[in-house]
Design a protein around this motif. Sequence first.
Motif, PDB file in Angstrom:
ATOM      1  N   ALA A 206       0.864  -1.184   0.000  1.00 36.19           N
ATOM      2  CA  ALA A 206       0.000   0.000   0.000  1.00 36.19           C
ATOM      3  C   ALA A 206       0.897   1.229   0.000  1.00 36.19           C
ATOM      4  CB  ALA A 206      -0.912  -0.004   1.222  1.00 36.19           C
ATOM      5  N   MET A 207       0.389   2.352  -0.519  1.00 38.10           N
ATOM      6  CA  MET A 207       1.196   3.570  -0.585  1.00 38.10           C
ATOM      7  C   MET A 207       0.361   4.783  -0.186  1.00 38.10           C
ATOM      8  SD  MET A 207       3.122   5.392  -3.853  1.00 38.10           S
ATOM      9  CE  MET A 207       4.498   4.227  -3.960  1.00 38.10           C
ATOM     10  N   VAL A 208       0.996   5.678   0.567  1.00 39.71           N
ATOM     11  CA  VAL A 208       0.416   6.977   0.904  1.00 39.71           C
ATOM     12  C   VAL A 208       1.406   8.043   0.458  1.00 39.71           C
ATOM     13  CG1 VAL A 208      -0.293   8.513   2.775  1.00 39.71           C
ATOM     14  CG2 VAL A 208      -0.904   6.089   2.851  1.00 39.71           C
ATOM     15  N   VAL A 209       0.930   9.025  -0.323  1.00 36.91           N
ATOM     16  CA  VAL A 209       1.782  10.093  -0.833  1.00 36.91           C
ATOM     17  C   VAL A 209       1.415  11.388  -0.116  1.00 36.91           C
ATOM     18  CG1 VAL A 209       2.546  11.343  -2.880  1.00 36.91           C
ATOM     19  CG2 VAL A 209       1.825   8.940  -3.073  1.00 36.91           C
ATOM     20  N   THR A 210       2.438  12.081   0.413  1.00 37.48           N
ATOM     21  CA  THR A 210       2.193  13.346   1.105  1.00 37.48           C
ATOM     22  C   THR A 210       2.973  14.485   0.444  1.00 37.48           C
ATOM     23  OG1 THR A 210       4.003  12.999   2.697  1.00 37.48           O
ATOM     24  CG2 THR A 210       1.821  12.189   3.312  1.00 37.48           C
ATOM     25  N   GLU A 211       2.412  15.683   0.546  1.00 35.39           N
ATOM     26  CA  GLU A 211       3.066  16.899   0.070  1.00 35.39           C
ATOM     27  C   GLU A 211       2.767  18.016   1.074  1.00 35.39           C
ATOM     28  OE1 GLU A 211       2.640  19.982  -3.684  1.00 35.39           O
ATOM     29  OE2 GLU A 211       2.542  17.829  -4.091  1.00 35.39           O
ATOM     30  N   ASN A 212       3.814  18.604   1.643  1.00 37.64           N
ATOM     31  CA  ASN A 212       3.630  19.586   2.716  1.00 37.64           C
ATOM     32  C   ASN A 212       2.766  19.028   3.835  1.00 37.64           C
ATOM     33  OD1 ASN A 212       5.236  21.524   1.597  1.00 37.64           O
ATOM     34  ND2 ASN A 212       3.600  22.952   1.094  1.00 37.64           N
ATOM     35  N   GLY A 213       2.873  17.722   4.058  1.00 33.62           N
ATOM     36  CA  GLY A 213       2.108  17.086   5.124  1.00 33.62           C
ATOM     37  C   GLY A 213       0.721  16.636   4.721  1.00 33.62           C
ATOM     38  N   HIS A 214       0.223  17.107   3.581  1.00 34.91           N
ATOM     39  CA  HIS A 214      -1.097  16.710   3.100  1.00 34.91           C
ATOM     40  C   HIS A 214      -1.017  15.369   2.383  1.00 34.91           C
ATOM     41  CE1 HIS A 214      -3.871  20.343   3.338  1.00 34.91           C
ATOM     42  NE2 HIS A 214      -2.765  20.727   3.947  1.00 34.91           N
ATOM     43  N   ILE A 215      -1.988  14.504   2.621  1.00 37.16           N
ATOM     44  CA  ILE A 215      -2.102  13.268   1.858  1.00 37.16           C
ATOM     45  C   ILE A 215      -2.730  13.628   0.509  1.00 37.16           C
ATOM     46  CG2 ILE A 215      -3.161  10.984   1.719  1.00 37.16           C
ATOM     47  CD1 ILE A 215      -3.118  10.957   4.807  1.00 37.16           C
ATOM     48  N   VAL A 216      -1.974  13.405  -0.572  1.00 38.21           N
ATOM     49  CA  VAL A 216      -2.438  13.810  -1.906  1.00 38.21           C
ATOM     50  C   VAL A 216      -2.743  12.619  -2.813  1.00 38.21           C
ATOM     51  CG1 VAL A 216      -1.273  16.034  -1.801  1.00 38.21           C
ATOM     52  CG2 VAL A 216      -0.059  14.058  -2.751  1.00 38.21           C
ATOM     53  N   LYS A 217      -2.405  11.405  -2.368  1.00 34.34           N
ATOM     54  CA  LYS A 217      -2.728  10.218  -3.154  1.00 34.34           C
ATOM     55  C   LYS A 217      -2.551   8.989  -2.273  1.00 34.34           C
ATOM     56  CE  LYS A 217      -1.756   7.903  -7.571  1.00 34.34           C
ATOM     57  NZ  LYS A 217      -0.973   7.949  -8.833  1.00 34.34           N
ATOM     58  N   THR A 218      -3.397   7.970  -2.505  1.00 31.06           N
ATOM     59  CA  THR A 218      -3.232   6.686  -1.816  1.00 31.06           C
ATOM     60  C   THR A 218      -3.464   5.556  -2.808  1.00 31.06           C
ATOM     61  OG1 THR A 218      -5.559   6.477  -1.119  1.00 31.06           O
ATOM     62  CG2 THR A 218      -4.058   7.666   0.368  1.00 31.06           C
ATOM     63  N   ILE A 219      -2.779   4.450  -2.560  1.00 32.78           N
ATOM     64  CA  ILE A 219      -2.926   3.258  -3.387  1.00 32.78           C
ATOM     65  C   ILE A 219      -3.006   2.050  -2.466  1.00 32.78           C
ATOM     66  CG2 ILE A 219      -1.851   1.779  -5.145  1.00 32.78           C
ATOM     67  CD1 ILE A 219      -0.334   4.254  -6.133  1.00 32.78           C
ATOM     68  N   GLY A 220      -4.005   1.212  -2.671  1.00 35.18           N
ATOM     69  CA  GLY A 220      -4.068  -0.062  -1.974  1.00 35.18           C
ATOM     70  C   GLY A 220      -4.552  -0.020  -0.542  1.00 35.18           C
ATOM     71  N   LEU A 221      -5.109   1.105  -0.101  1.00 32.70           N
ATOM     72  CA  LEU A 221      -5.670   1.145   1.254  1.00 32.70           C
ATOM     73  C   LEU A 221      -7.016   0.434   1.269  1.00 32.70           C
ATOM     74  CD1 LEU A 221      -5.007   4.820   2.455  1.00 32.70           C
ATOM     75  CD2 LEU A 221      -3.526   2.809   2.606  1.00 32.70           C
ATOM     76  N   GLN A 222      -7.362  -0.140   2.413  1.00 27.65           N
ATOM     77  CA  GLN A 222      -8.634  -0.844   2.538  1.00 27.65           C
ATOM     78  C   GLN A 222      -9.748   0.152   2.860  1.00 27.65           C
ATOM     79  OE1 GLN A 222      -7.893  -3.912   5.427  1.00 27.65           O
ATOM     80  NE2 GLN A 222      -6.765  -5.179   3.992  1.00 27.65           N
ATOM     81  N   THR A 223      -9.834   1.176   2.028  1.00 26.76           N
ATOM     82  CA  THR A 223     -10.837   2.225   2.161  1.00 26.76           C
ATOM     83  C   THR A 223     -10.898   2.925   0.816  1.00 26.76           C
ATOM     84  OG1 THR A 223     -11.481   4.209   3.390  1.00 26.76           O
ATOM     85  CG2 THR A 223      -9.128   3.903   3.000  1.00 26.76           C
ATOM     86  N   THR A 224     -11.712   3.956   0.673  1.00 26.46           N
ATOM     87  CA  THR A 224     -11.726   4.722  -0.564  1.00 26.46           C
ATOM     88  C   THR A 224     -10.363   5.383  -0.771  1.00 26.46           C
ATOM     89  OG1 THR A 224     -14.085   5.175  -0.334  1.00 26.46           O
ATOM     90  CG2 THR A 224     -12.838   6.604  -1.796  1.00 26.46           C
ATOM     91  N   ASN A 225      -9.791   5.214  -1.954  1.00 23.75           N
ATOM     92  CA  ASN A 225      -8.463   5.750  -2.222  1.00 23.75           C
ATOM     93  C   ASN A 225      -8.525   7.059  -2.985  1.00 23.75           C
ATOM     94  OD1 ASN A 225      -6.128   3.744  -1.471  1.00 23.75           O
ATOM     95  ND2 ASN A 225      -7.828   2.470  -2.169  1.00 23.75           N
ATOM     96  N   LEU A 226      -7.567   7.942  -2.694  1.00 19.80           N
ATOM     97  CA  LEU A 226      -7.430   9.206  -3.391  1.00 19.80           C
ATOM     98  C   LEU A 226      -6.668   8.995  -4.695  1.00 19.80           C
ATOM     99  CD1 LEU A 226      -6.398  11.944  -0.775  1.00 19.80           C
ATOM    100  CD2 LEU A 226      -8.322  12.049  -2.361  1.00 19.80           C
ATOM    101  N   ALA A 227      -7.262   9.385  -5.806  1.00 22.54           N
ATOM    102  CA  ALA A 227      -6.531   9.349  -7.071  1.00 22.54           C
ATOM    103  C   ALA A 227      -5.603  10.552  -7.171  1.00 22.54           C
ATOM    104  CB  ALA A 227      -7.503   9.330  -8.244  1.00 22.54           C
ATOM    105  N   GLY A 228      -5.956  11.643  -6.477  1.00 25.96           N
ATOM    106  CA  GLY A 228      -5.085  12.809  -6.489  1.00 25.96           C
ATOM    107  C   GLY A 228      -5.750  14.002  -5.830  1.00 25.96           C
ATOM    108  N   VAL A 229      -4.901  14.852  -5.225  1.00 21.68           N
ATOM    109  CA  VAL A 229      -5.328  16.152  -4.737  1.00 21.68           C
ATOM    110  C   VAL A 229      -4.431  17.172  -5.419  1.00 21.68           C
ATOM    111  CG1 VAL A 229      -5.520  17.686  -2.746  1.00 21.68           C
ATOM    112  CG2 VAL A 229      -6.129  15.278  -2.512  1.00 21.68           C
ATOM    113  N   TYR A 230      -5.029  18.214  -6.009  1.00 18.91           N
ATOM    114  CA  TYR A 230      -4.275  19.153  -6.828  1.00 18.91           C
ATOM    115  C   TYR A 230      -4.466  20.577  -6.320  1.00 18.91           C
ATOM    116  CZ  TYR A 230      -4.361  15.061  -9.812  1.00 18.91           C
ATOM    117  OH  TYR A 230      -4.243  13.775 -10.284  1.00 18.91           O
ATOM    118  N   GLY A 231      -3.369  21.334  -6.349  1.00 19.47           N
ATOM    119  CA  GLY A 231      -3.398  22.721  -5.915  1.00 19.47           C
ATOM    120  C   GLY A 231      -2.157  23.044  -5.112  1.00 19.47           C
ATOM    121  N   ASP A 232      -1.902  24.315  -4.923  1.00 17.75           N
ATOM    122  CA  ASP A 232      -0.750  24.759  -4.138  1.00 17.75           C
ATOM    123  C   ASP A 232      -1.109  24.764  -2.660  1.00 17.75           C
ATOM    124  OD1 ASP A 232       1.059  25.242  -6.275  1.00 17.75           O
ATOM    125  OD2 ASP A 232      -0.036  27.081  -6.753  1.00 17.75           O
TER     126      ASP A 232
END
Length: 224
Positions: free
Chosen positions: A97-123
Motif C-alpha cells: 500500500a502507498m500513501v503520498v504526502t506533500e507539505n504534510g497533506h495526503i495527496v494520493k493513496t494506493i491499496g488502502l482498505q478504504t476509498t483511495n485518493l486518485a489525487g489532490v491538486y493545488g498549491d
Amino acid sequence: MNTFLSQKWMRLLVVLPVLSLTFGCTQKFNDVSATVQEAYGNYIDVELTPEEIEAVPYASAYLKIGNQKQVFVVLAFAESNPLTGQTQLKWVSADKAMVVTENGHIVKTIGLQTTNLAGVYGDIPAYSDSPTQYALSYDWSEQHRYGFQAQVERSRQGKETVTTPISSTETDVYTETVTFPSLEESVENTYWVDRNGQVVKTRQHLGPNMVPVELTILKGYSKS
C-alpha cells in the motif's frame, strides 16, 4: 486556454514521462516493501523499539486508518511535483500500500482498505500563525469521481508535544476545515508541525464520510 483544460493537459504531461520509468520505480517499490516485510513479518499493530527504528535504512512512520491497527511504513521515494515544485514523499507498507504526502497533506493513496485518493491538486501553502485560505481539487478512484473543488480554511490552535520511541517534538497544532460546495459536505484535518515547518504527525480525512488516516513520522526525511 481554459484553466480546467490546461490543468488536465499538465496532469497528462506529468504522467507520460513517469510511465517510461515504470520498471525502475516498480523495482524500488518492491524492494522497499520486501525489506519491511522481511524485517517485520508481523508489521500490523507493530510497536518498534528505538533500536529497530534506527536500524531501518529509510525514513519511516506509523500509519493508522480509522480504528484499524497500526502499520509500519517506510519512505520509498521523495520526488518533486512538477505542478507545484514541492517534494512529494511516498510511504510504502509491507503489503505494498502507498500513501503520498506533500507539505504534510495526503495527496494520493494506493491499496488502502478504504476509498483511495486518485489525487489532490493545488498549491498547499506553508504553515503560519495567520489564518489561511486556499483551494484544492480532489479526485477519488472509486466510481471515477474527479474534479471536486474544495475550499480550505486553516488556523493555528496552539502547541502540543508529539512523542515517538525516538523523539519528543514540540509542535504547533493546525486544523483545517475542507469544504466541498458541490457535495454540501466538509471534513476537518489536523497537523502537528515542528519549528522547521515540517509535519511530524497528521490526522486527515480523504473525503466526506471517509474514515480518518493518521500518519506519525518516526524517522523523518532529510534531503541530505
